[in-house]
Enzyme design. Structure first.
Site, PDB file in Angstrom:
ATOM      1  N   CYS A  23      11.582 -11.398   6.420  1.00 27.00           N
ATOM      2  CA  CYS A  23      12.788 -10.542   6.074  1.00 27.00           C
ATOM      3  C   CYS A  23      12.727  -9.112   6.526  1.00 27.00           C
ATOM      4  O   CYS A  23      11.718  -8.457   5.793  1.00 27.00           O
ATOM      5  CB  CYS A  23      12.925 -10.859   4.636  1.00 27.00           C
ATOM      6  SG  CYS A  23      13.811  -9.788   3.679  1.00 27.00           S
ATOM      7  N   CYS A  26      12.982  -6.741   3.388  1.00 24.74           N
ATOM      8  CA  CYS A  26      11.879  -6.859   2.514  1.00 24.74           C
ATOM      9  C   CYS A  26      10.822  -5.829   3.234  1.00 24.74           C
ATOM     10  O   CYS A  26       9.985  -5.024   2.426  1.00 24.74           O
ATOM     11  CB  CYS A  26      11.219  -8.270   2.506  1.00 24.74           C
ATOM     12  SG  CYS A  26      12.325  -9.227   1.770  1.00 24.74           S
TER      13      CYS A  26
END
Length: 98
Positions: A23, A26
Protein backbone atom coordinates in the site's frame (compact mmCIF):
# COMPACT_ATOMS: atom_id res chain seq x y z
CA UNK A 1 -4.95 -12.40 18.19
CA UNK A 2 -4.41 -12.90 21.94
CA UNK A 3 -1.55 -10.38 21.94
CA UNK A 4 -3.81 -7.85 20.22
CA UNK A 5 -6.67 -8.38 22.69
CA UNK A 6 -4.27 -8.12 25.64
CA UNK A 7 -2.80 -4.92 24.18
CA UNK A 8 -6.10 -3.13 23.57
CA UNK A 9 -7.36 -4.10 27.03
CA UNK A 10 -4.27 -2.75 28.79
CA UNK A 11 -4.11 0.32 31.00
CA UNK A 12 -2.33 2.44 28.39
CA UNK A 13 -4.22 3.67 25.34
CA UNK A 14 -3.07 1.95 22.16
CA UNK A 15 -2.65 3.36 18.67
CA UNK A 16 -3.18 0.70 16.00
CA UNK A 17 -2.04 1.14 12.39
CA UNK A 18 -3.69 -1.39 10.06
CA UNK A 19 -1.54 -1.40 6.92
CA UNK A 20 -0.40 -3.51 3.96
CA UNK A 21 3.14 -3.80 2.62
CA UNK A 22 1.94 -3.16 -0.95
CA UNK A 23 0.00 0.00 0.00
CA UNK A 24 1.51 3.31 -1.15
CA UNK A 25 -0.44 5.49 1.31
CA UNK A 26 0.63 3.11 4.11
CA UNK A 27 4.27 3.72 3.22
CA UNK A 28 3.61 7.46 3.47
CA UNK A 29 1.98 7.06 6.92
CA UNK A 30 4.58 4.69 8.36
CA UNK A 31 7.30 7.28 9.15
CA UNK A 32 4.67 9.63 10.63
CA UNK A 33 3.36 6.87 12.92
CA UNK A 34 6.96 5.97 13.82
CA UNK A 35 7.63 9.60 14.77
CA UNK A 36 4.50 9.64 16.97
CA UNK A 37 5.65 6.43 18.64
CA UNK A 38 9.05 7.94 19.45
CA UNK A 39 7.38 11.05 20.86
CA UNK A 40 4.46 9.46 22.78
CA UNK A 41 5.57 5.84 23.25
CA UNK A 42 5.96 6.32 26.99
CA UNK A 43 2.27 7.30 27.32
CA UNK A 44 0.66 5.21 24.56
CA UNK A 45 1.33 1.82 23.03
CA UNK A 46 1.75 1.62 19.26
CA UNK A 47 0.98 -1.46 17.20
CA UNK A 48 1.19 -2.06 13.45
CA UNK A 49 -1.00 -4.80 11.99
CA UNK A 50 -0.39 -6.12 8.47
CA UNK A 51 -3.89 -6.87 7.15
CA UNK A 52 -2.54 -9.58 4.83
CA UNK A 53 -1.01 -11.44 7.77
CA UNK A 54 -3.87 -10.80 10.22
CA UNK A 55 -6.97 -11.12 8.06
CA UNK A 56 -9.11 -12.17 11.01
CA UNK A 57 -8.41 -8.91 12.87
CA UNK A 58 -8.97 -6.88 9.71
CA UNK A 59 -12.36 -8.53 9.25
CA UNK A 60 -13.26 -8.13 12.92
CA UNK A 61 -12.65 -4.37 12.77
CA UNK A 62 -14.06 -3.99 9.23
CA UNK A 63 -10.78 -2.72 7.79
CA UNK A 64 -11.67 -2.42 4.11
CA UNK A 65 -9.21 0.36 3.31
CA UNK A 66 -5.63 0.86 4.44
CA UNK A 67 -4.17 2.64 6.17
CA UNK A 68 -6.81 2.46 8.90
CA UNK A 69 -5.75 4.06 12.15
CA UNK A 70 -7.47 3.41 15.48
CA UNK A 71 -7.05 4.25 19.12
CA UNK A 72 -8.32 1.89 21.83
CA UNK A 73 -8.55 2.63 25.53
CA UNK A 74 -9.31 -0.17 28.01
CA UNK A 75 -10.69 -2.33 25.21
CA UNK A 76 -12.97 0.30 23.72
CA UNK A 77 -12.48 1.75 20.25
CA UNK A 78 -12.22 5.49 20.89
CA UNK A 79 -11.15 6.88 17.50
CA UNK A 80 -10.86 5.69 13.92
CA UNK A 81 -9.80 7.23 10.62
CA UNK A 82 -8.93 5.92 7.15
CA UNK A 83 -6.29 7.22 4.77
CA UNK A 84 -3.26 9.47 4.99
CA UNK A 85 -3.31 11.88 7.92
CA UNK A 86 -0.99 14.75 8.68
CA UNK A 87 1.46 14.59 11.55
CA UNK A 88 -0.17 17.60 13.21
CA UNK A 89 -3.63 16.01 13.05
CA UNK A 90 -2.35 12.73 14.54
CA UNK A 91 -0.55 14.61 17.28
CA UNK A 92 -3.71 16.52 18.13
CA UNK A 93 -5.72 13.30 18.38
CA UNK A 94 -3.07 11.45 20.39
CA UNK A 95 -2.88 14.30 22.92
CA UNK A 96 -6.59 13.77 23.67
CA UNK A 97 -5.96 10.21 24.82
CA UNK A 98 -2.64 10.41 26.69
Amino acid sequence: MKRFKDAINGDKPIFVDFYASWCGPCRVMSPIVDKMERKYGDKMEFLKIDVDECEELALMYKVNTVPSLMIFKKGELMWRVVGIQSQSMLEEVIKRFV
